[in-house]
Design a protein around this motif. Structure first.
Motif, mmCIF file in Angstrom:
data_model
loop_
_atom_site.group_PDB
_atom_site.id
_atom_site.type_symbol
_atom_site.label_atom_id
_atom_site.label_comp_id
_atom_site.label_asym_id
_atom_site.label_seq_id
_atom_site.Cartn_x
_atom_site.Cartn_y
_atom_site.Cartn_z
ATOM 1 N N TYR A 17 4.016 -7.123 6.846
ATOM 2 C CA TYR A 17 3.027 -8.234 7.368
ATOM 3 C C TYR A 17 4.171 -8.791 8.456
ATOM 4 C CZ TYR A 17 -0.468 -11.780 8.171
ATOM 5 O OH TYR A 17 -1.609 -12.382 8.626
ATOM 6 N N GLY A 18 5.114 -9.421 8.065
ATOM 7 C CA GLY A 18 5.786 -10.213 8.984
ATOM 8 C C GLY A 18 6.216 -9.344 10.156
ATOM 9 N N PHE A 85 -3.669 -3.159 0.882
ATOM 10 C CA PHE A 85 -4.569 -2.076 1.338
ATOM 11 C C PHE A 85 -5.579 -2.642 2.041
ATOM 12 C CE2 PHE A 85 -8.170 0.870 0.883
ATOM 13 C CZ PHE A 85 -7.459 2.031 1.197
ATOM 14 N N LEU A 86 -6.305 -3.614 1.673
ATOM 15 C CA LEU A 86 -7.412 -4.323 2.459
ATOM 16 C C LEU A 86 -6.931 -4.942 3.857
ATOM 17 C CD1 LEU A 86 -9.209 -6.514 -0.397
ATOM 18 C CD2 LEU A 86 -9.878 -4.113 0.639
ATOM 19 N N SER A 153 9.928 -1.114 5.087
ATOM 20 C CA SER A 153 9.020 -1.534 5.959
ATOM 21 C C SER A 153 9.738 -1.378 7.317
ATOM 22 C CB SER A 153 8.624 -3.005 5.806
ATOM 23 O OG SER A 153 9.626 -3.840 5.917
ATOM 24 N N THR A 154 10.854 -1.698 7.776
ATOM 25 C CA THR A 154 11.217 -1.493 9.041
ATOM 26 C C THR A 154 11.310 0.116 9.607
ATOM 27 O OG1 THR A 154 12.832 -3.652 8.618
ATOM 28 C CG2 THR A 154 13.289 -2.136 10.582
ATOM 29 N N TRP A 174 -0.521 1.114 13.324
ATOM 30 C CA TRP A 174 -0.203 -0.281 12.652
ATOM 31 C C TRP A 174 -0.847 -0.268 11.315
ATOM 32 C CZ3 TRP A 174 -3.345 -3.970 10.393
ATOM 33 C CH2 TRP A 174 -4.561 -4.180 11.048
ATOM 34 N N ARG A 175 -1.963 0.341 11.125
ATOM 35 C CA ARG A 175 -2.603 0.458 9.883
ATOM 36 C C ARG A 175 -2.212 1.424 8.697
ATOM 37 N NH1 ARG A 175 -7.948 -2.001 10.254
ATOM 38 N NH2 ARG A 175 -8.467 -2.370 12.472
ATOM 39 N N THR A 176 -1.590 2.355 9.030
ATOM 40 C CA THR A 176 -1.028 3.425 8.320
ATOM 41 C C THR A 176 0.140 3.042 7.352
ATOM 42 O OG1 THR A 176 -1.293 4.888 10.183
ATOM 43 C CG2 THR A 176 0.212 5.625 8.401
ATOM 44 N N PRO A 177 0.974 1.964 7.410
ATOM 45 C CA PRO A 177 2.086 1.287 6.490
ATOM 46 C C PRO A 177 1.191 0.725 5.417
ATOM 47 C CG PRO A 177 2.941 1.047 8.802
ATOM 48 C CD PRO A 177 1.329 1.347 9.037
ATOM 49 N N PHE A 178 0.150 0.050 5.786
ATOM 50 C CA PHE A 178 -0.425 -0.781 4.774
ATOM 51 C C PHE A 178 -1.446 0.116 4.055
ATOM 52 C CE2 PHE A 178 0.122 -4.018 8.470
ATOM 53 C CZ PHE A 178 0.290 -5.055 7.622
#
Length: 428
Positions: A17-18, A85-86, A153-154, A174-178
């Motif tokens: 998120y950061g 996920f949301l 995450s990086t 950008w949504r893919t990692p979440f």
């Protein structure tokens, strides 16, 4: 492994998120603001997660101290997985208007609430299963989860920004990692469900020593310890979120570096420290004590504050890598001792609540506000990074003073016990 993997997943979600707050959220959820204001607003939603962390620490700490460390950890991991996920399927400002940043802030606070209860339970789970002579080492595996989550995450964002063009990344990448975190949560849940409750908690339950309201017991008997932990953790949490969030925004917007260059420097630094330094530091706490190692970190923060920005401001990849590694090394010296240090300080009946309370309040004061304070100070000083270095030195002084005031928590060795017993007999 249950503590390590679960903590890695939760920190992956939190750090992710950061990173996105620094890269894309200002363009997706605050499109009606100018670039600088949008970045601050994006970091404000990042900080919102920290406001919920003390509440999560109290809630999950209660379950950890009353129901069990394992039950608390399963609940926190589930909540983190759902909220992350949301975020991955959340419509942007252009789709649903002002509701988008509101929902983003709510989901971020749920992330913070979940993470608030994760660390103390995981640290108790690892250290209470360990031999008392190796609690620092096994507690270090919990701390390693934070570094591993940041590296993971990086690496994920680095791959996406390398493979995708800017527009594709901004539109859907950008949504893919979440969304990917859902798979990680399932794996972590499978492992945690197979772990036994700790011997310390089982004995505490058998003897009827659990506290009906752990928070009240902590505030009555060990409130000074909570205050000291808040001050000690300020240095650690400030470094962690300056390097993971602020430097990415600062490097790309102020220095003119490519985001991939900063991400690669963060990734390599984190990987080197995680594989070569983290666990030896944790083991060192078992040999010479938690406090000396922690003090090395707080002093290291002050020593490296100015050199970090002198090196980073050059815009050179090797020097930026060295800058991040220097200040992150100070962070490792503090962070890797905390698993054992902060849990040993508290009585077993209130261990999850007390440790979580001190750490999570510190993250609100230090970590959650660090990107906003650094961005604001940079603007007030006309873009000069010396102001941020001074800010870090003040934080370092506070952490050093609190560390000097806290008692060493490492159990005495057999030789030390013998010496204490001999002195007692001699004095009588």
């Amino acid at each position: 492994m249950a503590s390590l993997i679960g903590t890695t997943i939760e920190w992956y979600d939190f750090f992710l998120y950061g990173t996105m707050a620094a890269l894309v959220f200002s363009q997706l959820f605050f499109t009606d603001l100018d670039a600088a204001t949008g970045t601050i607003a994006s970091f404000a939603t990042f900080a919102a997660g920290f406001l919920a962390r003390p509440i999560g620490g109290i809630a999950f700490g209660y379950f950890g101290d009353r129901v069990g460390r394992k039950t608390s950890l399963i609940a926190s991991l589930s909540l983190m997985g759902v909220s992350t996920f949301l975020i991955g399927i959340l419509p942007s400002y252009n789709t649903i208007g002002a509701l988008a940043p509101v929902l983003l802030s709510i989901l971020r606070m749920l992330q913070g609430f979940a993470l608030g209860g994760e660390w103390a339970g995981a640290a108790a789970l690892a250290t209470e299963h360990a031999d008392e002579r190796k609690r620092g080492f096994y507690g270090g595996w919990v701390q390693l989860g934070s570094t591993a989550g940041g590296v993971l995450s990086t690496a994920t964002v680095l791959v996406l920004t390398t493979v995708l063009d800017k527009q594709s990344f901004l539109t859907w990448g950008w949504r893919t990692p979440f969304l990917f975190s859902a798979i990680l949560v399932i794996v972590g849940m499978f492992i945690r469900l197979k772990v036994e409750e700790t011997p310390v908690f089982q004995q505490m339950q058998q003897e009827g020593r659990s506290r009906r309201i752990p928070l009240a017991a902590v505030l009555q008997r060990q409130w000074k310890t909570v205050l000291l932990i808040i001050g000690m953790h300020l240095g650690n949490t400030t470094i962690a979120f300056l390097t993971s969030v602020f430097l990415l925004s600062y490097g790309t917007q102020q220095i003119g570096m490519e985001s991939n260059v900063v991400l690669m420097a963060k990734f390599i630094s984190g990987l080197l420290l995680m594989t070569l330094v983290s666990m030896p530091v944790a083991a060192l706490g078992d040999r010479i004590g938690r406090r000396p190692v922690y003090l090395a970190g707080t002093i290291g923060l002050m020593v490296t504050a100015f050199p970090t920005f002198w090196l980073f401001d050059t815009g050179s990849f090797p020097l930026a890598l060295l800058a991040i590694t220097l200040i992150s090394l100070a962070n490792v010296l503090m962070y890797q001792t905390q698993g054992a240090f902060f849990t040993e300080i508290f009585d077993p009946e209130v261990r999850c609540t007390g440790a979580a309370l001190g750490v999570q309040i510190a993250t609100v004061i230090g970590g959650g506000t660090a990107p906003i304070i650094a961005t604001s100070m940079l603007a007030l000083s006309g873009g000069h990074s010396w102001s941020i270095a001074c800010y870090l030195i003040v934080i370092g002084l506070i952490s050093t003073a609190c560390t000097l005031l806290v008692k060493e928590s490492r159990p005495l060795s057999s030789r030390q016990r013998h010496e204490v017993a001999a002195e007692s007999v001699s004095s009588r």
